[in-house]
Each structure stands twice: as structure tokens, then as C-alpha cells.
Scaffold this active site. Structure first.
Site, PDB file in Angstrom:
ATOM      1  N   CYS A 209       0.836  -1.203   0.000  1.00 24.24           N
ATOM      2  CA  CYS A 209       0.000   0.000   0.000  1.00 24.24           C
ATOM      3  C   CYS A 209       0.871   1.254   0.000  1.00 24.24           C
ATOM      4  O   CYS A 209       1.723   1.443   0.880  1.00 24.24           O
ATOM      5  CB  CYS A 209      -0.928  -0.026   1.213  1.00 24.24           C
ATOM      6  SG  CYS A 209      -1.732   1.544   1.572  1.00 24.24           S
TER       7      CYS A 209
ATOM      8  N   CYS B  90       0.268   3.348   3.129  1.00 29.08           N
ATOM      9  CA  CYS B  90       0.837   2.701   4.320  1.00 29.08           C
ATOM     10  C   CYS B  90       2.329   2.968   4.421  1.00 29.08           C
ATOM     11  O   CYS B  90       2.866   3.157   5.530  1.00 29.08           O
ATOM     12  CB  CYS B  90       0.581   1.199   4.272  1.00 29.08           C
ATOM     13  SG  CYS B  90      -1.169   0.744   4.235  1.00 29.08           S
TER      14      CYS B  90
END
Length: 342
Positions: free
Chosen positions: A184, A187
């Protein structure tokens, strides 16, 4: 001529006249045995015919009892150019799509988005039972991200798996967890911010059992089931767990700014709750901008109206976010159409 006799014979004369047009005359009983003969083929055919007729009666009766729905869409004609729009009224419930991600969009037959000329949409957050828990207000601005944050040294936030999650959950008064996926993009940006925030909170509040911050890798074999249990479909997802949680407790999620300062200010609010310096609540607006930075709600009820052009098109409700990556394999957009009219 006796009139009485004529009157008494009149019904029999009428019956005789009626019998003369009988198309289904029958044999006299004393002649049936002589003129008819039973056969196996005839008996079998008679049984099949009887079964067929009974089946037809049952099928017609079931068809009579069944309920069918027929939908017709008829567009009315309009004469003037000022009457070229259509008002669409809707109310949809999404049990597993958070209001933060739910977006209403209208497209026309050419594929043009935002085909709605005017829109008025409201969102109500729902709990896991489909009950309303509060009105949702969309963020007035995009989520800000710190892109140049760096964390030096080892990671200080706890790595949580199925083996230690429940222990950590009920050890600390408040456990704040970052559910992430290594692939991600958002993230990766949050990771150094999360570690630096964890380190700062540990230094500021050195208590061993009040507040802790951890992370869960949703791609790990020992932690993937946690993400399934808590329905993590968007990355990153930050949830709050409390020591006194039960199996029916709702966990608030954080949707505020992703910077060390913002997350620290938000986390400090839970320390105030632990110390009873502020009332305990699962809706926190730490930056006082009128939009909650964290709140409960796992589903969303979306209602409102759109004014669209009178042309073929679609009304689309979908998951959209400019600060999350979605796991489309687990994303559940099951919905109930409570109302749709135009």
C-alpha cells in the site's frame, strides 16, 4: 282440449326439446356391456390423462398463488428546454461500506462522470446490526500526509498477530492499531509517522498499562485472519481497542491528518479519557474543525436526490478514497435499496 293437461305437459315438452341438442349422448346402461369393451391401453391412457389433468390443476393453482413483479420504465415527454432535467430520489443501505468511502456519482450515456446537475446527499453511519449511530459529515478537505518524515532506529510499535492480539488488547486501557499492507502506497508513507508517534507517546506517557500503539500486517500468515475478523478493506485503517471491550463493542476508526503532530494530539485525547480528565467517548474531534477525526460505524445509509439530464445514464455508489488503497477481493458493497424513484 283440456287446458290443465296442456299446462302439465309443457315442462316435459321443453325438456325433450332441450335433450334433442345434446352433443354428449350416453348409452343406456343395459347396452353398455354389449357395445363397449375395456382394454389395457385404454386404461393406461385414462390414468395418464387423469394424472396430466391433476398436474395441470396443481400447476395453475401454484401459478395463481405465486407473486411476480413486473417493472416498466416510461419517460414522460417534455416540451420546453427548461424542463430537461429529472429528479432522482434514493435511499440505499450498505452494511459493510463505511461512509468515509461511499461516493455517489451519476454518469450519462457518453460515460461522463458528475452528470448530476445538482445533488443533495446525506450519510448516516450504521453499526454491525444496521442501526444508525450518527450522522456522517464528509471531510472539508483532503487528508494531509507527511511525506518527508523519517524514523531512525528500530521499530517501537508492537507487531500484533493472532497469537498476542487478545493479550495486548486486554492488557492496555487503550490499544491503537494500524492495519496495513506492505504494497500500500499510503501505508508506506504512514509507517515512519506511526513509529515516530509511538516513540513520542511512550516517552511522554511511560506508564506500562495505559496506552499502547501497534500494527498488523494484513498480508502475514499469522495476522491475516485479524484483518478478516475486523473487516479491513482499506489500507491503512487505524482502529481503537479498549480493555473493557466485549464481543459486541464498536471500534472507532481514525480518519484525520496523518502527521506526527495530528496523531499525537488525537492519541493524547484517549489518555485524557483514561485519566478521566474528559468524558469517555468514541467520537473524537481533536483538531476542533467540526469533523470527527475518529468515529464508529461499519456501514452507511445514503439518501438524497440528484437532478440529472433526461438521457440514458447510471447512478453509481462506489468506494472512493484519495488516501486509501482498497482490497477489492474482500471489499463488500452488498446493499439494500430502501427507496428509488424519479
Amino acid at each position: 282440449r283440456n287446458p290443465a293437461v296442456t299446462s302439465s305437459h309443457r315442462p316435459s315438452i321443453m325438456l325433450a326439446a332441450l335433450k334433442s341438442v345434446d352433443f354428449y349422448r350416453k348409452l343406456k346402461r343395459d347396452l353398455q356391456q354389449e357395445l363397449t369393451e375395456a382394454s389395457i391401453a385404454g386404461a393406461a391412457l385414462s390414468v395418464l390423462a387423469a394424472v396430466f389433468m391433476i398436474g395441470l390443476v396443481i400447476a395453475e393453482f401454484n401459478a395463481y398463488l405465486s407473486v411476480t413483479t413486473e417493472s416498466k420504465v416510461m419517460m414522460d415527454h417534455f416540451e420546453s428546454s427548461t424542463d430537461d432535467t429529472l429528479q432522482v430520489n434514493f435511499n440505499f443501505s450498505f452494511p459493510h461500506l463505511k461512509c468515509d468511502y461511499a461516493s455517489v456519482d451519476a454518469t450519462n450515456f457518453m460515460g461522463t462522470h458528475d452528470a448530476g446537475l445538482a445533488a443533495r446527499v446525506s450519510k448516516i453511519r450504521l453499526d454491525d446490526k444496521g442501526r444508525p449511530v450518527g450522522r456522517h459529515e464528509d471531510a472539508k478537505k483532503e487528508i494531509a500526509h507527511t511525506t518527508d518524515e523519517k524514523h531512525e532506529g528500530p521499530e517501537v510499535s508492537f507487531d500484533l498477530t493472532v497469537d498476542n492480539f487478545e493479550t495486548m488488547h486486554h492488557k492496555y486501557d487503550t490499544l491503537i492499531v494500524n492495519f496495513f499492507a506492505p504494497w500500500c502506497h499510503w501505508c508506506q508513507k504512514l509507517a515512519p509517522v506511526w513509529e515516530k508517534t509511538t516513540q513520542g507517546m511512550a516517552e511522554k506517557f511511560p506508564s506500562q498499562d495505559q496506552l499502547a500503539m501497534g500494527k498488523v500486517d494484513c498480508t502475514g500468515h499469522s495476522s491475516e485472519s485479524l484483518c478478516i475478523k475486523y473487516r479491513i478493506d482499506a489500507f491503512p485503517t487505524i482502529l481503537v481497542f479498549r480493555k473493557d471491550d466485549t464481543g459486541t463493542s464498536q471500534h472507532e476508526s481514525y480518519h484525520g491528518e496523518r502527521s506526527v503532530t495530528a496523531i499525537t494530539t488525537w492519541a493524547e485525547h484517549f489518555m485524557k479519557q483514561i485519566k478521566r480528565e474528559t468524558p469517555k467517548t468514541r467520537t473524537v474531534d481533536s483538531d476542533k474543525d467540526g469533523v470527527a477525526d475518529s468515529h464508529t460505524g461499519v456501514g452507511c445509509m445514503i439518501s438524497g436526490l440528484l437532478h440529472v439530464q433526461r438521457a440514458p445514464g447510471m447512478l453509481k455508489v462506489q468506494a472512493v478514497s484519495d488516501s486509501h488503497d482498497f482490497n477489492w477481493e474482500t471489499m463488500d458493497v452488498t446493499h439494500v435499496i430502501n427507496h428509488l424513484s424519479f
